[in-house]
Design a protein around this motif. Structure first.
Motif, mmCIF file in Angstrom:
data_model
loop_
_atom_site.group_PDB
_atom_site.id
_atom_site.type_symbol
_atom_site.label_atom_id
_atom_site.label_comp_id
_atom_site.label_asym_id
_atom_site.label_seq_id
_atom_site.Cartn_x
_atom_site.Cartn_y
_atom_site.Cartn_z
ATOM 1 N N PHE A 86 -3.672 -1.839 -0.398
ATOM 2 C CA PHE A 86 -3.938 -2.864 0.620
ATOM 3 C C PHE A 86 -5.413 -2.944 0.991
ATOM 4 C CE2 PHE A 86 0.416 -1.342 1.304
ATOM 5 C CZ PHE A 86 1.110 -2.529 1.166
ATOM 6 N N ASN A 87 -6.194 -2.002 0.499
ATOM 7 C CA ASN A 87 -7.616 -1.958 0.818
ATOM 8 C C ASN A 87 -8.422 -2.047 -0.473
ATOM 9 O OD1 ASN A 87 -6.982 -1.446 3.598
ATOM 10 N ND2 ASN A 87 -6.605 0.683 3.043
ATOM 11 N N PRO A 88 -8.575 -3.247 -1.020
ATOM 12 C CA PRO A 88 -9.161 -3.406 -2.355
ATOM 13 C C PRO A 88 -10.658 -3.219 -2.435
ATOM 14 C CG PRO A 88 -8.702 -5.542 -1.404
ATOM 15 C CD PRO A 88 -8.156 -4.524 -0.442
ATOM 16 N N VAL A 89 -11.356 -3.116 -1.309
ATOM 17 C CA VAL A 89 -12.808 -2.980 -1.369
ATOM 18 C C VAL A 89 -13.187 -1.658 -1.996
ATOM 19 C CG1 VAL A 89 -14.912 -2.743 -0.010
ATOM 20 C CG2 VAL A 89 -13.246 -4.472 0.606
ATOM 21 N N ASP A 90 -14.047 -1.717 -3.012
ATOM 22 C CA ASP A 90 -14.502 -0.512 -3.690
ATOM 23 C C ASP A 90 -15.691 0.062 -2.942
ATOM 24 O OD1 ASP A 90 -15.162 1.503 -5.396
ATOM 25 O OD2 ASP A 90 -15.820 0.218 -7.047
ATOM 26 N N GLU A 91 -15.439 1.022 -2.069
ATOM 27 C CA GLU A 91 -16.503 1.588 -1.252
ATOM 28 C C GLU A 91 -17.541 2.314 -2.105
ATOM 29 O OE1 GLU A 91 -16.873 0.919 1.741
ATOM 30 O OE2 GLU A 91 -14.935 0.053 2.237
ATOM 31 N N ALA A 92 -17.170 2.676 -3.348
ATOM 32 C CA ALA A 92 -18.126 3.382 -4.205
ATOM 33 C C ALA A 92 -19.220 2.456 -4.715
ATOM 34 C CB ALA A 92 -17.390 4.009 -5.387
ATOM 35 N N ASN A 93 -18.944 1.145 -4.696
ATOM 36 C CA ASN A 93 -19.923 0.182 -5.190
ATOM 37 C C ASN A 93 -20.902 -0.174 -4.067
ATOM 38 O OD1 ASN A 93 -21.348 -1.730 -6.588
ATOM 39 N ND2 ASN A 93 -19.718 -3.263 -6.591
ATOM 40 N N LEU A 94 -21.837 0.723 -3.836
ATOM 41 C CA LEU A 94 -22.757 0.552 -2.717
ATOM 42 C C LEU A 94 -23.797 -0.530 -2.978
ATOM 43 C CD1 LEU A 94 -23.354 4.300 -1.803
ATOM 44 C CD2 LEU A 94 -21.720 2.698 -0.786
ATOM 45 N N ILE A 151 -2.100 -16.612 2.676
ATOM 46 C CA ILE A 151 -2.908 -15.600 2.009
ATOM 47 C C ILE A 151 -1.964 -14.764 1.144
ATOM 48 C CG2 ILE A 151 -4.713 -15.464 3.768
ATOM 49 C CD1 ILE A 151 -3.326 -12.983 4.890
ATOM 50 N N ARG A 152 -2.502 -14.169 0.076
ATOM 51 C CA ARG A 152 -1.690 -13.337 -0.812
ATOM 52 C C ARG A 152 -1.978 -11.870 -0.524
ATOM 53 N NH1 ARG A 152 -2.546 -13.632 -6.246
ATOM 54 N NH2 ARG A 152 -0.390 -13.034 -6.645
ATOM 55 N N VAL A 153 -0.967 -11.169 -0.036
ATOM 56 C CA VAL A 153 -1.091 -9.763 0.338
ATOM 57 C C VAL A 153 -0.295 -8.921 -0.653
ATOM 58 C CG1 VAL A 153 -0.747 -8.074 2.180
ATOM 59 C CG2 VAL A 153 -1.288 -10.452 2.759
ATOM 60 N N PRO A 154 -0.874 -7.812 -1.154
ATOM 61 C CA PRO A 154 -0.140 -6.957 -2.095
ATOM 62 C C PRO A 154 1.239 -6.581 -1.571
ATOM 63 C CG PRO A 154 -2.419 -6.251 -1.948
ATOM 64 C CD PRO A 154 -2.231 -7.305 -0.900
ATOM 65 N N THR A 155 2.239 -6.642 -2.424
ATOM 66 C CA THR A 155 3.662 -6.341 -2.189
ATOM 67 C C THR A 155 4.340 -7.355 -1.271
ATOM 68 O OG1 THR A 155 3.527 -4.903 -0.227
ATOM 69 C CG2 THR A 155 3.132 -3.871 -2.374
ATOM 70 N N LEU A 156 3.570 -7.998 -0.398
ATOM 71 C CA LEU A 156 4.179 -8.952 0.539
ATOM 72 C C LEU A 156 4.169 -10.374 -0.012
ATOM 73 C CD1 LEU A 156 2.696 -7.736 3.958
ATOM 74 C CD2 LEU A 156 4.871 -7.106 2.883
ATOM 75 N N GLY A 157 3.290 -10.636 -0.957
ATOM 76 C CA GLY A 157 3.202 -11.984 -1.520
ATOM 77 C C GLY A 157 2.521 -12.961 -0.573
ATOM 78 N N GLU A 158 3.019 -14.183 -0.545
ATOM 79 C CA GLU A 158 2.429 -15.234 0.280
ATOM 80 C C GLU A 158 2.798 -15.025 1.753
ATOM 81 O OE1 GLU A 158 0.512 -17.642 -0.857
ATOM 82 O OE2 GLU A 158 0.777 -17.356 -3.019
#
Length: 265
Positions: free
Chosen positions: A73-81, A102-109
């Motif tokens: 649910f948290n797709p931001v790649d914090e390693a990509n500074l 909006i499209r949310v993982p596992t929840l869909g639309e």
């Protein structure tokens, strides 16, 4: 005869100089007419929370006791500074499509059109508990607009702007865009605001301290700020008395030279 022409033309140049220059009252922000500098001014806050529209970009984060469970649910790649804040939000945020979803993982639309940030958070929390998590997971959801995005046109730095704050005043928005130039009509700044039913146009006088009490002092996402030019720009006489005087003298010289050439023919 020639001296009379010169005198008349010089007088015209002086009159045009002073009539065409811009008064300091028209280029000074938030003037207090009563000169009561110690007064407390009540700022008009938005009476109603902002309701999400199509095209908005949302930042959604889900936390839990076991962070591995919420990774998807948290797709931001914090390693990509190296990525900027705006780049991260653009690629990893949740854009509201033309249907308000909006499209949310596992929840869909998930439909969020017309919801407040709080209502979206509560809706997602409820859906996650019903479909994915148990109460023991102790999930914590945050939902925020990914910055306040607006557009500026006219006698101001033009283009799309974004400020990463929950509330933005029109003064902050103008400053962020580079300010209004000397030819901008600060007394009649237009705000074009988006609504589901269409656009509405408002006007605010940024030269008056009363602007702080305006219901439009705080901008909203997708606002368009338009600053039209003053008449002096079309006339080309300049904004200051000296600029206008120089223009008038130049005009006088051109006309005088023309008369001399004409009389010698």
């Amino acid at each position: 005869m020639l001296k009379q022409y010169k005198s008349i033309l010089f007088l015209i140049a002086v009159v045009l100089s002073f009539s065409s220059c811009v008064s300091t009252k028209r280029i000074t922000y938030l003037q207090d007419n009563e000169q009561d500098l110690d007064s407390i001014i009540e700022i008009q806050q938005l009476k109603k929370p902002y309701r999400i529209q199509t095209g908005d970009l949302l930042s959604i984060r889900v936390k839990a006791l076991d962070q591995e469970l919420v990774g998807m649910f948290n797709p931001v790649d914090e390693a990509n500074l190296s990525a900027t804040t705006e780049e991260r939000v653009f690629f990893d945020g949740f854009t509201v499509d033309p249907h308000g979803n909006i499209r949310v993982p596992t929840l869909g639309e998930v439909n969020v059109l017309g919801y407040t940030e709080k209502e979206v958070r509560e809706k997602i929390e409820k859906l996650l508990l019903e479909n994915y998590f148990k109460e023991e997971a102790n999930i914590f959801v945050t939902v925020k607009l990914a910055g306040i995005r607006y557009t500026t046109l006219g006698e101001i730095g033009t283009g799309s702007q974004v400020i990463y704050k929950e509330k933005v005043t029109i003064m902050e928005a103008v400053a962020n865009a580079g300010g209004i130039n000397e030819y901008g009509d600060m007394q009649n700044v237009k705000i074009i605001r988006q609504f589901p039913h269409g656009e509405e146009v408002y006007s605010i006088d940024l030269t008056s301290i009363d602007a702080i009490s305006s219901p439009y002092y705080y901008i909203q996402p997708n606002d368009m700020i338009v600053v039209n030019p003053l008449p002096q720009k079309a006339l080309g006489f300049g904004t200051t008395g000296m600029e206008a005087f120089r223009t008038g003298v130049t005009l006088l010289s051109v006309v005088t030279t023309s008369i001399l050439l004409f009389t010698r023919l």
